[in-house]
Write a protein that holds these residues in place. Structure first.
Motif, PDB file in Angstrom:
ATOM      1  N   CYS A 163       0.833  -1.203   0.000  1.00 50.58           N
ATOM      2  CA  CYS A 163       0.000   0.000   0.000  1.00 50.58           C
ATOM      3  C   CYS A 163       0.872   1.259   0.000  1.00 50.58           C
ATOM      4  CB  CYS A 163      -0.946  -0.017   1.197  1.00 50.58           C
ATOM      5  SG  CYS A 163      -2.252   1.228   1.098  1.00 50.58           S
ATOM      6  N   HIS A 164       1.942   1.237   0.780  1.00 53.61           N
ATOM      7  CA  HIS A 164       2.887   2.362   0.792  1.00 53.61           C
ATOM      8  C   HIS A 164       3.387   2.629  -0.623  1.00 53.61           C
ATOM      9  CE1 HIS A 164       7.142   3.724   0.841  1.00 53.61           C
ATOM     10  NE2 HIS A 164       6.620   4.663   1.602  1.00 53.61           N
ATOM     11  N   SER A 165       3.815   1.583  -1.291  1.00 55.33           N
ATOM     12  CA  SER A 165       4.367   1.712  -2.633  1.00 55.33           C
ATOM     13  C   SER A 165       3.323   2.207  -3.633  1.00 55.33           C
ATOM     14  CB  SER A 165       4.915   0.353  -3.071  1.00 55.33           C
ATOM     15  OG  SER A 165       5.377   0.402  -4.389  1.00 55.33           O
ATOM     16  N   VAL A 166       2.127   1.625  -3.595  1.00 56.78           N
ATOM     17  CA  VAL A 166       1.068   1.995  -4.538  1.00 56.78           C
ATOM     18  C   VAL A 166       0.622   3.442  -4.312  1.00 56.78           C
ATOM     19  CG1 VAL A 166      -1.333   1.547  -5.221  1.00 56.78           C
ATOM     20  CG2 VAL A 166       0.273  -0.356  -4.961  1.00 56.78           C
ATOM     21  N   CYS A 167       0.391   3.835  -3.055  1.00 54.53           N
ATOM     22  CA  CYS A 167      -0.064   5.203  -2.781  1.00 54.53           C
ATOM     23  C   CYS A 167       0.986   6.229  -3.183  1.00 54.53           C
ATOM     24  CB  CYS A 167      -0.411   5.379  -1.300  1.00 54.53           C
ATOM     25  SG  CYS A 167      -2.003   4.690  -0.843  1.00 54.53           S
ATOM     26  N   LEU A 168       2.231   5.961  -2.840  1.00 55.65           N
ATOM     27  CA  LEU A 168       3.292   6.914  -3.154  1.00 55.65           C
ATOM     28  C   LEU A 168       3.495   7.033  -4.659  1.00 55.65           C
ATOM     29  CD1 LEU A 168       5.280   8.829  -1.821  1.00 55.65           C
ATOM     30  CD2 LEU A 168       6.936   6.971  -1.786  1.00 55.65           C
ATOM     31  N   SER A 169       3.566   5.914  -5.352  1.00 55.37           N
ATOM     32  CA  SER A 169       3.792   5.989  -6.798  1.00 55.37           C
ATOM     33  C   SER A 169       2.579   6.551  -7.529  1.00 55.37           C
ATOM     34  CB  SER A 169       4.194   4.623  -7.364  1.00 55.37           C
ATOM     35  OG  SER A 169       3.170   3.689  -7.212  1.00 55.37           O
ATOM     36  N   THR A 170       1.368   6.237  -7.064  1.00 60.22           N
ATOM     37  CA  THR A 170       0.166   6.789  -7.687  1.00 60.22           C
ATOM     38  C   THR A 170       0.121   8.301  -7.503  1.00 60.22           C
ATOM     39  OG1 THR A 170      -1.066   4.730  -7.345  1.00 60.22           O
ATOM     40  CG2 THR A 170      -2.369   6.718  -7.756  1.00 60.22           C
ATOM     41  N   ALA A 171       0.422   8.764  -6.294  1.00 58.18           N
ATOM     42  CA  ALA A 171       0.413  10.206  -6.029  1.00 58.18           C
ATOM     43  C   ALA A 171       1.463  10.928  -6.871  1.00 58.18           C
ATOM     44  CB  ALA A 171       0.652  10.474  -4.545  1.00 58.18           C
TER      45      ALA A 171
ATOM     46  N   ASN B  99       3.135   9.943  -9.561  1.00 60.70           N
ATOM     47  CA  ASN B  99       3.086   9.765 -11.013  1.00 60.70           C
ATOM     48  C   ASN B  99       1.702  10.076 -11.573  1.00 60.70           C
ATOM     49  OD1 ASN B  99       5.862   8.839 -11.437  1.00 60.70           O
ATOM     50  ND2 ASN B  99       5.235   7.125 -10.182  1.00 60.70           N
ATOM     51  N   HIS B 100       0.731   9.249 -11.265  1.00 60.55           N
ATOM     52  CA  HIS B 100      -0.612   9.419 -11.836  1.00 60.55           C
ATOM     53  C   HIS B 100      -1.250  10.757 -11.448  1.00 60.55           C
ATOM     54  CE1 HIS B 100      -4.607   8.414 -13.247  1.00 60.55           C
ATOM     55  NE2 HIS B 100      -5.075   8.750 -12.068  1.00 60.55           N
ATOM     56  N   CYS B 101      -1.279  11.063 -10.151  1.00 59.20           N
ATOM     57  CA  CYS B 101      -1.987  12.262  -9.703  1.00 59.20           C
ATOM     58  C   CYS B 101      -1.331  13.542 -10.199  1.00 59.20           C
ATOM     59  CB  CYS B 101      -2.109  12.282  -8.180  1.00 59.20           C
ATOM     60  SG  CYS B 101      -3.258  11.045  -7.554  1.00 59.20           S
ATOM     61  N   LEU B 102      -0.024  13.625 -10.091  1.00 63.71           N
ATOM     62  CA  LEU B 102       0.666  14.841 -10.549  1.00 63.71           C
ATOM     63  C   LEU B 102       0.479  15.050 -12.047  1.00 63.71           C
ATOM     64  CD1 LEU B 102       3.989  14.890  -8.490  1.00 63.71           C
ATOM     65  CD2 LEU B 102       2.014  16.412  -8.261  1.00 63.71           C
ATOM     66  N   GLU B 103       0.459  13.971 -12.804  1.00 65.57           N
ATOM     67  CA  GLU B 103       0.279  14.086 -14.255  1.00 65.57           C
ATOM     68  C   GLU B 103      -1.170  14.374 -14.622  1.00 65.57           C
ATOM     69  OE1 GLU B 103       2.035  10.596 -16.013  1.00 65.57           O
ATOM     70  OE2 GLU B 103       3.963  11.031 -15.060  1.00 65.57           O
ATOM     71  N   ALA B 104      -2.113  13.803 -13.876  1.00 56.65           N
ATOM     72  CA  ALA B 104      -3.535  13.983 -14.189  1.00 56.65           C
ATOM     73  C   ALA B 104      -4.012  15.387 -13.821  1.00 56.65           C
ATOM     74  CB  ALA B 104      -4.377  12.929 -13.466  1.00 56.65           C
ATOM     75  N   GLY B 105      -3.475  15.934 -12.731  1.00 57.24           N
ATOM     76  CA  GLY B 105      -3.887  17.273 -12.303  1.00 57.24           C
ATOM     77  C   GLY B 105      -5.326  17.299 -11.813  1.00 57.24           C
ATOM     78  N   GLY B 106      -5.910  18.479 -11.775  1.00 59.58           N
ATOM     79  CA  GLY B 106      -7.300  18.651 -11.355  1.00 59.58           C
ATOM     80  C   GLY B 106      -7.535  18.148  -9.939  1.00 59.58           C
ATOM     81  N   GLN B 107      -8.617  17.377  -9.769  1.00 66.48           N
ATOM     82  CA  GLN B 107      -8.967  16.835  -8.456  1.00 66.48           C
ATOM     83  C   GLN B 107      -7.867  15.949  -7.876  1.00 66.48           C
ATOM     84  OE1 GLN B 107     -12.673  14.769  -9.328  1.00 66.48           O
ATOM     85  NE2 GLN B 107     -13.758  16.256  -8.039  1.00 66.48           N
ATOM     86  N   HIS B 108      -7.093  15.329  -8.749  1.00 72.09           N
ATOM     87  CA  HIS B 108      -6.028  14.428  -8.294  1.00 72.09           C
ATOM     88  C   HIS B 108      -4.965  15.141  -7.458  1.00 72.09           C
ATOM     89  CE1 HIS B 108      -7.197  10.851 -10.647  1.00 72.09           C
ATOM     90  NE2 HIS B 108      -7.629  11.726 -11.525  1.00 72.09           N
ATOM     91  N   VAL B 109      -4.793  16.439  -7.691  1.00 76.71           N
ATOM     92  CA  VAL B 109      -3.780  17.188  -6.934  1.00 76.71           C
ATOM     93  C   VAL B 109      -4.420  18.196  -5.978  1.00 76.71           C
ATOM     94  CG1 VAL B 109      -1.864  16.861  -8.524  1.00 76.71           C
ATOM     95  CG2 VAL B 109      -3.432  18.776  -8.877  1.00 76.71           C
ATOM     96  N   GLU B 110      -5.716  18.061  -5.741  1.00 71.83           N
ATOM     97  CA  GLU B 110      -6.374  18.892  -4.731  1.00 71.83           C
ATOM     98  C   GLU B 110      -5.655  18.618  -3.409  1.00 71.83           C
ATOM     99  OE1 GLU B 110      -8.700  17.561  -2.119  1.00 71.83           O
ATOM    100  OE2 GLU B 110      -8.760  19.621  -1.425  1.00 71.83           O
ATOM    101  N   PRO B 111      -5.277  19.673  -2.668  1.00 67.83           N
ATOM    102  CA  PRO B 111      -4.434  19.501  -1.480  1.00 67.83           C
ATOM    103  C   PRO B 111      -4.910  18.448  -0.479  1.00 67.83           C
ATOM    104  CG  PRO B 111      -4.572  21.814  -2.016  1.00 67.83           C
ATOM    105  CD  PRO B 111      -5.529  21.099  -2.942  1.00 67.83           C
ATOM    106  N   GLY B 112      -6.187  18.411  -0.157  1.00 72.03           N
ATOM    107  CA  GLY B 112      -6.686  17.443   0.817  1.00 72.03           C
ATOM    108  C   GLY B 112      -6.479  16.018   0.354  1.00 72.03           C
ATOM    109  N   HIS B 113      -6.783  15.755  -0.901  1.00 65.58           N
ATOM    110  CA  HIS B 113      -6.624  14.403  -1.462  1.00 65.58           C
ATOM    111  C   HIS B 113      -5.146  14.025  -1.544  1.00 65.58           C
ATOM    112  CE1 HIS B 113      -7.014  10.890  -3.998  1.00 65.58           C
ATOM    113  NE2 HIS B 113      -6.165  11.442  -4.842  1.00 65.58           N
ATOM    114  N   PHE B 114      -4.341  14.926  -2.061  1.00 65.29           N
ATOM    115  CA  PHE B 114      -2.920  14.629  -2.255  1.00 65.29           C
ATOM    116  C   PHE B 114      -2.227  14.389  -0.911  1.00 65.29           C
ATOM    117  CE2 PHE B 114       1.461  15.346  -3.604  1.00 65.29           C
ATOM    118  CZ  PHE B 114       1.478  14.639  -4.793  1.00 65.29           C
ATOM    119  N   ARG B 115      -2.525  15.228   0.082  1.00 72.55           N
ATOM    120  CA  ARG B 115      -1.952  15.038   1.424  1.00 72.55           C
ATOM    121  C   ARG B 115      -2.375  13.692   2.012  1.00 72.55           C
ATOM    122  NH1 ARG B 115      -3.644  20.501   2.440  1.00 72.55           N
ATOM    123  NH2 ARG B 115      -1.848  21.851   2.149  1.00 72.55           N
ATOM    124  N   LEU B 116      -3.639  13.332   1.807  1.00 71.95           N
ATOM    125  CA  LEU B 116      -4.150  12.066   2.321  1.00 71.95           C
ATOM    126  C   LEU B 116      -3.399  10.881   1.706  1.00 71.95           C
ATOM    127  CD1 LEU B 116      -6.183  10.499   4.030  1.00 71.95           C
ATOM    128  CD2 LEU B 116      -7.839  10.771   2.161  1.00 71.95           C
TER     129      LEU B 116
END
Length: 110
Positions: A18-26, A28-45
């Protein structure tokens, strides 16, 4: 050296996955997708989830009974992260890893 049960080893494995998946998803996927994916509350979580998973695994590896507390918190954070990822969408791998980790941590905390 303390004797580790198969259940604890399984929980450590789920936490580290889970550590690996959450960190790599945040990162890679989230930073590249932008929008809601990088909303501060979600990204911090997502980053908090990765960190508590690593911490819970470390506490179990150390052989301290305090792992029950870290596993309790880890399960709560993982559930919240799974809900957030599910709500935003397009992060099923993270949702699944978080839910498996939460279930495993709940068993370790009992």
């Amino acid at each position: 050296m303390h004797q580790m049960s198969p259940e604890m080893q399984s929980c450590i494995d789920e936490c580290l996955r889970c550590h690996s998946v959450c960190l790599s998803t945040a990162m890679n996927h989230c930073l590249e997708a932008g929008g809601q994916h990088v909303e501060p509350g979600h990204f911090r979580l997502m980053i908090a989830c990765a960190e508590i998973c690593r911490t819970a695994a470390n506490f179990m590896l150390m052989g301290t009974d305090l792992h029950k507390r870290t596993c309790t918190v880890c399960a709560e954070v993982c559930e919240e992260c799974a809900r957030s990822c599910e709500q935003i969408g397009d992060m099923q791998e993270c949702v699944d890893a978080c839910r498996r980790c939460a279930e495993s941590c709940r068993k370790m905390a009992a």
